[in-house]
Design a protein around this motif. Structure first.
Motif, PDB file in Angstrom:
ATOM      1  N   ARG A  14      42.910  50.201  50.094  1.00  0.00           N
ATOM      2  CA  ARG A  14      42.274  49.942  48.805  1.00  0.00           C
ATOM      3  C   ARG A  14      43.223  50.275  47.658  1.00  0.00           C
ATOM      4  O   ARG A  14      43.290  49.546  46.659  1.00  0.00           O
ATOM      5  CB  ARG A  14      40.975  50.738  48.667  1.00  0.00           C
ATOM      6  N   ASN A  15      43.962  51.373  47.777  1.00  0.00           N
ATOM      7  CA  ASN A  15      44.889  51.745  46.714  1.00  0.00           C
ATOM      8  C   ASN A  15      45.947  50.669  46.494  1.00  0.00           C
ATOM      9  O   ASN A  15      46.306  50.335  45.368  1.00  0.00           O
ATOM     10  CB  ASN A  15      45.560  53.078  47.053  1.00  0.00           C
ATOM     11  N   ARG A  16      46.456  50.145  47.603  1.00  0.00           N
ATOM     12  CA  ARG A  16      47.468  49.095  47.505  1.00  0.00           C
ATOM     13  C   ARG A  16      46.883  47.834  46.875  1.00  0.00           C
ATOM     14  O   ARG A  16      47.508  47.193  46.018  1.00  0.00           O
ATOM     15  CB  ARG A  16      48.004  48.789  48.905  1.00  0.00           C
ATOM     16  N   ALA A  17      45.672  47.482  47.275  1.00  0.00           N
ATOM     17  CA  ALA A  17      45.023  46.294  46.726  1.00  0.00           C
ATOM     18  C   ALA A  17      44.758  46.456  45.232  1.00  0.00           C
ATOM     19  O   ALA A  17      44.966  45.524  44.441  1.00  0.00           O
ATOM     20  CB  ALA A  17      43.715  46.019  47.473  1.00  0.00           C
ATOM     21  N   LEU A  18      44.291  47.636  44.820  1.00  0.00           N
ATOM     22  CA  LEU A  18      44.027  47.886  43.404  1.00  0.00           C
ATOM     23  C   LEU A  18      45.303  47.827  42.578  1.00  0.00           C
ATOM     24  O   LEU A  18      45.298  47.346  41.442  1.00  0.00           O
ATOM     25  CB  LEU A  18      43.355  49.253  43.230  1.00  0.00           C
ATOM     26  N   SER A  19      46.405  48.317  43.148  1.00  0.00           N
ATOM     27  CA  SER A  19      47.675  48.271  42.434  1.00  0.00           C
ATOM     28  C   SER A  19      48.101  46.832  42.179  1.00  0.00           C
ATOM     29  O   SER A  19      48.499  46.468  41.065  1.00  0.00           O
ATOM     30  CB  SER A  19      48.743  49.011  43.233  1.00  0.00           C
ATOM     31  N   ILE A  20      48.003  45.979  43.202  1.00  0.00           N
ATOM     32  CA  ILE A  20      48.365  44.560  43.048  1.00  0.00           C
ATOM     33  C   ILE A  20      47.418  43.877  42.058  1.00  0.00           C
ATOM     34  O   ILE A  20      47.844  43.093  41.195  1.00  0.00           O
ATOM     35  CB  ILE A  20      48.320  43.855  44.415  1.00  0.00           C
ATOM     36  N   PHE A  21      46.131  44.190  42.156  1.00  0.00           N
ATOM     37  CA  PHE A  21      45.113  43.617  41.277  1.00  0.00           C
ATOM     38  C   PHE A  21      45.407  43.957  39.816  1.00  0.00           C
ATOM     39  O   PHE A  21      45.315  43.097  38.932  1.00  0.00           O
ATOM     40  CB  PHE A  21      43.752  44.165  41.710  1.00  0.00           C
ATOM     41  N   SER A  22      45.788  45.215  39.549  1.00  0.00           N
ATOM     42  CA  SER A  22      46.071  45.647  38.177  1.00  0.00           C
ATOM     43  C   SER A  22      47.300  44.943  37.613  1.00  0.00           C
ATOM     44  O   SER A  22      47.343  44.609  36.423  1.00  0.00           O
ATOM     45  CB  SER A  22      46.280  47.165  38.139  1.00  0.00           C
ATOM     46  N   VAL A  23      48.306  44.722  38.461  1.00  0.00           N
ATOM     47  CA  VAL A  23      49.505  44.031  38.000  1.00  0.00           C
ATOM     48  C   VAL A  23      49.168  42.627  37.528  1.00  0.00           C
ATOM     49  O   VAL A  23      49.649  42.166  36.477  1.00  0.00           O
ATOM     50  CB  VAL A  23      50.561  43.975  39.125  1.00  0.00           C
ATOM     51  N   PHE A  24      48.326  41.912  38.264  1.00  0.00           N
ATOM     52  CA  PHE A  24      47.950  40.560  37.867  1.00  0.00           C
ATOM     53  C   PHE A  24      47.129  40.572  36.583  1.00  0.00           C
ATOM     54  O   PHE A  24      47.260  39.678  35.745  1.00  0.00           O
ATOM     55  CB  PHE A  24      47.172  39.875  38.987  1.00  0.00           C
ATOM     56  N   ALA A  74      34.707  40.576  40.820  1.00  0.00           N
ATOM     57  CA  ALA A  74      35.960  40.584  41.573  1.00  0.00           C
ATOM     58  C   ALA A  74      36.354  42.006  41.949  1.00  0.00           C
ATOM     59  O   ALA A  74      36.788  42.269  43.078  1.00  0.00           O
ATOM     60  CB  ALA A  74      37.068  39.922  40.746  1.00  0.00           C
ATOM     61  N   MET A  75      36.195  42.931  41.010  1.00  0.00           N
ATOM     62  CA  MET A  75      36.527  44.325  41.299  1.00  0.00           C
ATOM     63  C   MET A  75      35.638  44.888  42.401  1.00  0.00           C
ATOM     64  O   MET A  75      36.114  45.584  43.308  1.00  0.00           O
ATOM     65  CB  MET A  75      36.386  45.170  40.029  1.00  0.00           C
ATOM     66  N   SER A  76      34.348  44.595  42.345  1.00  0.00           N
ATOM     67  CA  SER A  76      33.438  45.136  43.358  1.00  0.00           C
ATOM     68  C   SER A  76      33.679  44.486  44.721  1.00  0.00           C
ATOM     69  O   SER A  76      33.534  45.146  45.760  1.00  0.00           O
ATOM     70  CB  SER A  76      31.982  44.941  42.923  1.00  0.00           C
ATOM     71  N   ILE A  77      34.050  43.196  44.753  1.00  0.00           N
ATOM     72  CA  ILE A  77      34.395  42.553  46.020  1.00  0.00           C
ATOM     73  C   ILE A  77      35.625  43.231  46.620  1.00  0.00           C
ATOM     74  O   ILE A  77      35.693  43.490  47.829  1.00  0.00           O
ATOM     75  CB  ILE A  77      34.647  41.048  45.820  1.00  0.00           C
ATOM     76  N   LEU A  78      36.592  43.540  45.767  1.00  0.00           N
ATOM     77  CA  LEU A  78      37.807  44.194  46.248  1.00  0.00           C
ATOM     78  C   LEU A  78      37.504  45.566  46.846  1.00  0.00           C
ATOM     79  O   LEU A  78      37.965  45.895  47.949  1.00  0.00           O
ATOM     80  CB  LEU A  78      38.810  44.314  45.098  1.00  0.00           C
ATOM     81  N   THR A  79      36.721  46.370  46.131  1.00  0.00           N
ATOM     82  CA  THR A  79      36.480  47.736  46.595  1.00  0.00           C
ATOM     83  C   THR A  79      35.574  47.790  47.823  1.00  0.00           C
ATOM     84  O   THR A  79      35.561  48.786  48.538  1.00  0.00           O
ATOM     85  CB  THR A  79      35.868  48.586  45.470  1.00  0.00           C
ATOM     86  N   THR A  80      34.809  46.727  48.066  1.00  0.00           N
ATOM     87  CA  THR A  80      33.970  46.704  49.266  1.00  0.00           C
ATOM     88  C   THR A  80      34.641  45.990  50.435  1.00  0.00           C
ATOM     89  O   THR A  80      34.242  46.167  51.581  1.00  0.00           O
ATOM     90  CB  THR A  80      32.618  46.018  48.969  1.00  0.00           C
ATOM     91  N   THR A  81      35.659  45.171  50.148  1.00  0.00           N
ATOM     92  CA  THR A  81      36.378  44.473  51.205  1.00  0.00           C
ATOM     93  C   THR A  81      37.488  45.339  51.792  1.00  0.00           C
ATOM     94  O   THR A  81      37.729  45.326  53.003  1.00  0.00           O
ATOM     95  CB  THR A  81      36.981  43.158  50.675  1.00  0.00           C
ATOM     96  N   PHE A  82      38.156  46.110  50.930  1.00  0.00           N
ATOM     97  CA  PHE A  82      39.249  46.972  51.378  1.00  0.00           C
ATOM     98  C   PHE A  82      38.745  48.407  51.526  1.00  0.00           C
ATOM     99  O   PHE A  82      38.116  48.947  50.615  1.00  0.00           O
ATOM    100  CB  PHE A  82      40.412  46.912  50.389  1.00  0.00           C
TER     101      PHE A  82
END
Length: 486
Positions: free
Chosen positions: A155-165, A141-149
């Motif tokens: 990417r920073n915004r997506a990682l922030s939301i991901f970490s909150v969940f 999931a992390m690698s999909i996120l970093t390659t999609t955004f």
């Protein structure tokens, strides 16, 4: 091996190590992909803590001892932590989308099986399989996120939301677990099933297809030695109180576990595609982040395990009463985590981790000295719950940020997988030691029936010591600067 004391800029945020680029438009499809990844991350974290609330009910219905019950948690944690690094590597080789969807399918099936079985051994086995599946979904999931955004603001915004969940999943498990256990402990196993199926269907439609790597290979020997070594070490710790710490079988198991783990490090230095490039452990900030996450997760999950049994089996609280009593911690994490990124920007990861572990240590100390056979909730329990919520909220994102700060983009997956592995395996070992201390000298079915607060005293001392050791590791570079300003 020498650990460097050089530390990257402590004021960086989780995504600040990459150069910003042109922002990316957030289309409905991108939001959908992020929602799928966040849901799976939430389920992975939720499953570590939610089932713990149901342990007394499971033990009563299936006739399991406290020692056996902790394997319901540790089976998942060890399966999760033992194969996290291999999971990320497999996604690179076979394709992220394919691995993610297959692992999510196994996760859903194992959840369903766990909610239907009537045998303790099968229940523990289903938890282990579920942990193995999570070991592939989390890094993928992390690698999909970093390659999609794209790198930069998106990417920073997506990682922030991901970490909150992720943080919310770990912290809210107690509350959801209490609510579901009130209806029946099996619902704590069955609840993730429809959400996993929903994520599977949405992921099949939304996640972009990718190609498998043309080169590379698996480190099967490294994975085998790591998983078998950790499993044997935890099993030995759990079984030692009944068998005897000086028993030849106990000593032999410890020796074999040590040999397997030593073999892992030898293998990693020799194979062409290691699970862990050991030179990354020369970076002091990364090592401290991994030790800090052991202190955070190891103490937090072990304290949760003791509180679950103490409040329900000793004080006679219902699962719903316990969920409401521990609700403040979940609220603090859920609503406080989104603001941690700004605090990291202002104060740096090291200071935030120090604040987190200080808050956790104070929470454990408070309950250690204020707890009793009939504790007053407002005086003895609530302050600890609040301090633990603050500590977890501050620590989770800060440690993740420090563990990946200053790491090249090509090794972000390695750094992320390493810290997640430390969290899960470290938590399993601390929980095993805590369980051994709590059940020492008990011979009842549950291990603590008829006991009082004193039965948990040694376990509380252990989790407090673990948190304080983590705090000492984190604060040591700052102390050296003060003592040696030159």
């Amino acid at each position: 091996m020498t650990i460097s004391d050089a530390t990257p800029d402590l004021a960086t945020s989780p995504g600040a190590t990459t150069a910003p680029s042109t922002d990316q438009a957030w289309t409905p499809r991108l939001w959908g992909v992020l929602a799928v990844l966040c849901l799976v991350m939430f389920l992975d974290g939720l499953d570590v803590s939610m089932v713990g609330v149901a342990l007394p009910s499971i033990g009563t219905e299936l006739g399991l001892s406290t020692t056996s019950l902790q394997w319901i948690i540790n089976g998942y944690v060890l399966g999760f932590g033992g194969l996290l690094l291999l999971g990320g590597r497999t996604a690179d080789l076979l394709g992220r989308r394919r691995v993610f969807l297959i692992a999510l399918t196994v996760f859903a099936i194992a959840s369903l099986v766990g909610g239907l079985v009537d045998n303790g051994t099968l229940l523990i086995a289903s938890r282990f399989v579920k942990g193995l599946a999570a070991a592939f979904t989390a890094p993928t999931a992390m690698s999909i996120l970093t390659t999609t955004f794209k790198e930069g603001p998106a990417r920073n915004r997506a990682l922030s939301i991901f970490s909150v969940f992720g943080a919310s999943g770990y912290s809210s498990g107690l509350i959801l677990g209490g609510l579901l256990t009130s209806a029946g402990w099996r619902w704590t196993f069955l609840m993730p099933v429809p959400f996993a199926v929903l994520a599977l269907v949405a992921g099949t439609v939304l996640i972009p297809r990718d190609r498998a790597a043309d080169t590379g290979g698996h480190d099967i020997v490294g994975a085998a030695t790591l998983v078998s070594g950790m499993l044997l070490a935890v099993y030995t710790v759990v079984s030692a109180p009944a068998r005897g710490w000086a028993d030849p079988l106990t000593l032999g198991s410890f020796a074999l576990a040590a040999a397997l783990l030593a073999s892992f490090f030898v293998v990693e230095n020799r194979v062409a595609h290691p699970l862990v490039r050991l030179s990354i452990l020369r970076v002091g900030s990364i090592v401290r982040a991994n030790l800090s996450i052991v202190a955070l997760f190891g103490s937090y999950l072990s304290f949760q395990f003791m509180m679950t049994i103490f409040l329900q089996s000793v004080l006679g609280w219902s699962p719903l009463e316990m969920a409401l009593g521990l609700l403040p911690a979940g609220i603090i994490v859920a609503f406080g985590s989104p603001f941690v990124g700004r605090l990291i920007d202002a104060f740096g990861t090291a200071r935030m981790i120090i604040a987190a572990l200080t808050s956790l240590s104070l929470g454990y100390l408070w309950f250690l000295f204020a707890g009793s056979d009939q504790p007053n909730y407002t005086i003895a329990i609530l302050p600890s719950v609040v301090l633990l919520g603050v500590g977890f909220a501050l620590g989770f994102t800060s440690i993740m940020a420090q563990a990946t700060s200053g790491v090249d983009d090509s090794e972000q997956g390695l750094a992320s997988g390493l810290v997640q592995t430390s969290a899960q395996v470290g938590a399993a070992l601390v929980l095993a030691l805590t369980t051994a201390l709590v059940t020492a000298g008990s011979h009842t079915a549950t291990g603590i029936s008829g006991a009082g607060f004193h039965q948990f005293h040694s376990g509380l001392v252990l989790v407090t010591g673990v948190a304080l050791l983590g705090l000492l590791v984190t604060v040591s570079p700052l102390l050296r600067r003060v003592l040696n300003p030159a």
